[in-house]
Design a protein around this motif. Sequence first.
Motif, PDB file in Angstrom:
ATOM      1  N   LEU A 526       0.841  -1.190   0.000  1.00 56.88           N
ATOM      2  CA  LEU A 526       0.000   0.000   0.000  1.00 56.88           C
ATOM      3  C   LEU A 526       0.875   1.239   0.000  1.00 56.88           C
ATOM      4  CD1 LEU A 526      -2.519  -0.910   2.876  1.00 56.88           C
ATOM      5  CD2 LEU A 526      -2.651  -1.570   0.466  1.00 56.88           C
ATOM      6  N   TYR A 527       0.349   2.311  -0.595  1.00 55.71           N
ATOM      7  CA  TYR A 527       0.942   3.633  -0.476  1.00 55.71           C
ATOM      8  C   TYR A 527      -0.124   4.577   0.083  1.00 55.71           C
ATOM      9  CZ  TYR A 527       4.906   2.119  -3.360  1.00 55.71           C
ATOM     10  OH  TYR A 527       6.017   1.467  -3.850  1.00 55.71           O
ATOM     11  N   PHE A 528       0.279   5.393   1.051  1.00 56.93           N
ATOM     12  CA  PHE A 528      -0.660   6.317   1.701  1.00 56.93           C
ATOM     13  C   PHE A 528       0.080   7.620   1.975  1.00 56.93           C
ATOM     14  CE2 PHE A 528      -3.483   7.449   5.462  1.00 56.93           C
ATOM     15  CZ  PHE A 528      -4.616   7.666   4.680  1.00 56.93           C
ATOM     16  N   THR A 529      -0.686   8.720   2.082  1.00 56.07           N
ATOM     17  CA  THR A 529      -0.026  10.019   2.071  1.00 56.07           C
ATOM     18  C   THR A 529      -0.454  10.947   3.196  1.00 56.07           C
ATOM     19  OG1 THR A 529      -1.703  11.036   0.629  1.00 56.07           O
ATOM     20  CG2 THR A 529       0.134   9.911  -0.445  1.00 56.07           C
ATOM     21  N   ALA A 530       0.514  11.719   3.665  1.00 57.68           N
ATOM     22  CA  ALA A 530       0.288  12.943   4.435  1.00 57.68           C
ATOM     23  C   ALA A 530       1.049  14.010   3.637  1.00 57.68           C
ATOM     24  CB  ALA A 530       0.797  12.796   5.853  1.00 57.68           C
ATOM     25  N   GLN A 531       2.000  14.709   4.242  1.00 58.03           N
ATOM     26  CA  GLN A 531       2.940  15.489   3.435  1.00 58.03           C
ATOM     27  C   GLN A 531       4.079  14.599   2.951  1.00 58.03           C
ATOM     28  OE1 GLN A 531       2.698  15.561   6.722  1.00 58.03           O
ATOM     29  NE2 GLN A 531       4.320  16.755   7.727  1.00 58.03           N
ATOM     30  N   TYR A 532       4.161  13.407   3.552  1.00 56.60           N
ATOM     31  CA  TYR A 532       5.108  12.377   3.156  1.00 56.60           C
ATOM     32  C   TYR A 532       4.358  11.254   2.438  1.00 56.60           C
ATOM     33  CZ  TYR A 532       7.570  14.567   7.146  1.00 56.60           C
ATOM     34  OH  TYR A 532       8.141  15.443   8.022  1.00 56.60           O
ATOM     35  N   LEU A 533       5.107  10.475   1.659  1.00 55.83           N
ATOM     36  CA  LEU A 533       4.568   9.244   1.086  1.00 55.83           C
ATOM     37  C   LEU A 533       5.017   8.075   1.949  1.00 55.83           C
ATOM     38  CD1 LEU A 533       3.078   7.745  -1.195  1.00 55.83           C
ATOM     39  CD2 LEU A 533       5.275   7.586  -2.392  1.00 55.83           C
ATOM     40  N   PHE A 534       4.036   7.252   2.381  1.00 60.72           N
ATOM     41  CA  PHE A 534       4.316   6.060   3.184  1.00 60.72           C
ATOM     42  C   PHE A 534       4.082   4.802   2.355  1.00 60.72           C
ATOM     43  CE2 PHE A 534       3.517   9.239   6.408  1.00 60.72           C
ATOM     44  CZ  PHE A 534       4.388   8.909   7.437  1.00 60.72           C
ATOM     45  N   ARG A 535       4.861   3.772   2.670  1.00 58.60           N
ATOM     46  CA  ARG A 535       4.720   2.484   1.991  1.00 58.60           C
ATOM     47  C   ARG A 535       4.591   1.383   3.036  1.00 58.60           C
ATOM     48  NH1 ARG A 535       9.173  -0.220  -2.198  1.00 58.60           N
ATOM     49  NH2 ARG A 535       8.903  -2.386  -1.515  1.00 58.60           N
ATOM     50  N   SER A 536       3.692   0.439   2.743  1.00 57.98           N
ATOM     51  CA  SER A 536       3.562  -0.763   3.565  1.00 57.98           C
ATOM     52  C   SER A 536       3.631  -1.981   2.657  1.00 57.98           C
ATOM     53  CB  SER A 536       2.227  -0.761   4.314  1.00 57.98           C
ATOM     54  OG  SER A 536       2.029  -2.009   4.966  1.00 57.98           O
ATOM     55  N   ASP A 537       4.375  -2.999   3.082  1.00 60.21           N
ATOM     56  CA  ASP A 537       4.452  -4.249   2.318  1.00 60.21           C
ATOM     57  C   ASP A 537       3.719  -5.387   3.015  1.00 60.21           C
ATOM     58  OD1 ASP A 537       6.012  -3.526  -0.014  1.00 60.21           O
ATOM     59  OD2 ASP A 537       7.671  -3.185   1.376  1.00 60.21           O
ATOM     60  N   ASP A 538       2.944  -5.049   4.056  1.00 61.48           N
ATOM     61  CA  ASP A 538       2.218  -6.086   4.784  1.00 61.48           C
ATOM     62  C   ASP A 538       0.764  -5.648   5.051  1.00 61.48           C
ATOM     63  OD1 ASP A 538       2.700  -4.119   6.654  1.00 61.48           O
ATOM     64  OD2 ASP A 538       4.032  -5.341   7.901  1.00 61.48           O
ATOM     65  N   ARG A 539       0.147  -5.079   4.011  1.00 65.18           N
ATOM     66  CA  ARG A 539      -1.266  -4.697   4.070  1.00 65.18           C
ATOM     67  C   ARG A 539      -1.559  -3.652   5.146  1.00 65.18           C
ATOM     68  NH1 ARG A 539      -5.038 -10.113   3.330  1.00 65.18           N
ATOM     69  NH2 ARG A 539      -4.689 -10.406   1.091  1.00 65.18           N
ATOM     70  N   GLY A 540      -0.596  -2.822   5.453  1.00 68.78           N
ATOM     71  CA  GLY A 540      -0.826  -1.736   6.398  1.00 68.78           C
ATOM     72  C   GLY A 540      -0.460  -2.037   7.833  1.00 68.78           C
ATOM     73  N   SER A 541       0.047  -3.216   8.114  1.00 69.47           N
ATOM     74  CA  SER A 541       0.416  -3.546   9.492  1.00 69.47           C
ATOM     75  C   SER A 541       1.623  -2.741   9.958  1.00 69.47           C
ATOM     76  CB  SER A 541       0.697  -5.046   9.621  1.00 69.47           C
ATOM     77  OG  SER A 541      -0.487  -5.792   9.385  1.00 69.47           O
ATOM     78  N   SER A 542       2.496  -2.369   9.030  1.00 67.35           N
ATOM     79  CA  SER A 542       3.629  -1.502   9.351  1.00 67.35           C
ATOM     80  C   SER A 542       3.877  -0.592   8.157  1.00 67.35           C
ATOM     81  CB  SER A 542       4.877  -2.331   9.675  1.00 67.35           C
ATOM     82  OG  SER A 542       5.270  -3.100   8.548  1.00 67.35           O
ATOM     83  N   TRP A 543       4.514   0.563   8.433  1.00 64.51           N
ATOM     84  CA  TRP A 543       4.700   1.580   7.400  1.00 64.51           C
ATOM     85  C   TRP A 543       6.124   2.127   7.443  1.00 64.51           C
ATOM     86  CZ3 TRP A 543       0.897   2.706   3.889  1.00 64.51           C
ATOM     87  CH2 TRP A 543      -0.395   2.287   4.184  1.00 64.51           C
TER      88      TRP A 543
END
Length: 692
Positions: A526-543
């Motif tokens: 997953l990719y999700f955003t604030a002012q930063y771009l976050f990435r998770s490779d475990d369905r959002g369990s960690s970022w």
Amino acid sequence: MKRTTARLFAALLLLLSIRLHAATTPVANKPDGKTDPKAAKTDKGDKYDAGTFAGLSLRNIGPAFTSGRIIDLAIDPRDTRTWYIATAGGGIWKTTNAGTTFFPVFDDEETSTIGCITIDPNDSLVIWAGSGENNSQRSVSWGNGVYKSIDGGKSWKNVGLPKSEHIGKIVVDPRNSNVVYVAAQGPLWNPGGDRGLYKSTDGGKSWKSSLAISENTGVSDIVMNPDNPDILYASAYQRRRHVGTFINGGPESALFQSTDAGATWNKLTTGLPKEDLGRIGLAISPKNPKLVYAVVEAARKSGGFFRSKDGGANWEKMSSYTPGGAMYYAEIFVDPNDDERIYSMDVWIRVSDNGGKSFRRIEETFKHPDNHAMWIDPGNSDHLLVGCDGGLYETFDRTATWDFKRNLPITQFYRISADDALPFYHVYGGTQDNFSLGGPSRTAKAHGITNDDWYVTLGGDGFRSIPDPKDPNIIYAESQYGGLGRYDKRTGESLDIQPQPKPGMDPLRFNWDSALIVSPHNSNRLYFTAQYLFRSDDRGSSWTPVSGDLTRKIDRSKLPVMGRVWGIDAVSRNASTSFYGNIVSLSESPLKEGLIYVGTDDGLVQVTEDGGKNWRKVEKFPGVPELSYVSRLEASAHDANTVYAAFDNHKTGDFKPYVLKSTDRGATWTSIAGDLPQNGTSYAVVEDHVDP
């Protein structure tokens, strides 16, 4: 139905531009269902044209169990079984059997957003509607003037004030139906327009300005003395909203009175706050017209609830109560049988039984909050109707218990998606104040889709809802300010997976509608955003953050509003406004892993070709005003070098669509807006993913 087909259908509906206030009738069809021959004329070289879609029609799949935002109510005084329901984005609905059934009566008009609705007191077939939502919230649609029906809503005519955009109220002189007053708030995002109080003496054929204040200040509310309709009270309303800033008042907000049917006006000040005022809601007692009430927003906590017992000459502050956000409420109603009982629309409705000296919350345990409209039965004060963000409610015991109308399908969806479930694919979406929802596209039941077939995947306001590409039982759903959940349909469990700042990072600035994608290369990513771009490779369990701050880092407190920079004590400064400087659009190339495009609310497109290790900033786009909100990015599924962008600049009063294409990974851009409507700001652009 496979995902590609579902996405194709969505693309055909959303291609290039969604007008925030567009009508819902397909443009290629006439109201009688026949194809419009003019609409069917096409360029034979086009792959898709109006003729391609002439046989398609939309079908309603719901839901109505959450209903949606109601702005105003009008009840026929001659037949209280007939109601008109004005909605924020679903036009006007009518019932002739006290809510047993409803039917839409405004679907063929050029706008679907309503600010107010009024029945002529002398003729119940004559209905007046002011288009453009009369609130000043972060998400509000605009209209194109005043509408009139002379046949109970069967047909409508736009009768003027097309540049008003937001109309607060319409009143008709009970002595002469040709005399009509319109309180026009005027444009929310820019100066000018049809703004102020307007009067018609010929039933809407022509309009004359009755009360004009300035290019920044309109009129929000107007009440008429029932014993002497020449006596009027009007509230001037100064306000302005932009993407990152908001001011809901100023020195020009004020209360006025006319005793000569609007020919002249006197500013009322005795007993009212001396500070800058904001939005003012008005009500007059039907039993004692000398008794006038006002709920007044003002700077430095000087506002409150005020009463005049001498027709407005003098005012007394009864209490410090004001609604929790006047830009969204500020509507008050006096019980026609008890002039000491006043209801105030608020997040939770307040009522005073002592003329405003004190207010208490009514019982709303099983009722949706955020209230906007009320009707009190003049024959029975225990019987009320209330319109709110969650729909329409009726009570017969003065708010002790409520009956919810589950048959008004006016839910406002921000965004939609579809999964690959069998035998029928499901549709998902986030809605305005009515959760993130999912429901089937069809069912095997003989009676079709019902409210019971829909389900909630996350609470709050909803935005992007994305099903897992490999497991349709997993839904990623988003709520306001970066709320993020992973919902499992098998168990009904929703797990909070919002990323948190790492040590050394600034506090996260989530947008009201943050950007979320599932990587086309790895369904667990997953990719999700604030002012930063976050990435998770475990369905959002960690970022993990994969960028620095990708915005311009502008201090919004230094941005001018209405020609000046306002201090921290300005009325409702930046209330109900997203933090400024955040990422609002996001796309990864389906053809090249790690090629990611990011768009910000302050007009930047940032590109990485290595999953976030390095970033390239693009800040100028041909024909696009600087700082324009990057509403959508779409990386091509056919060419790894191609990307599309939509820019939405309506919060500066610019409704022009900006749709661009780049064939060199964002280095250079070309407009492809073509002949899109100039009054139809671009919200989304979707590429047909099916191979030609």
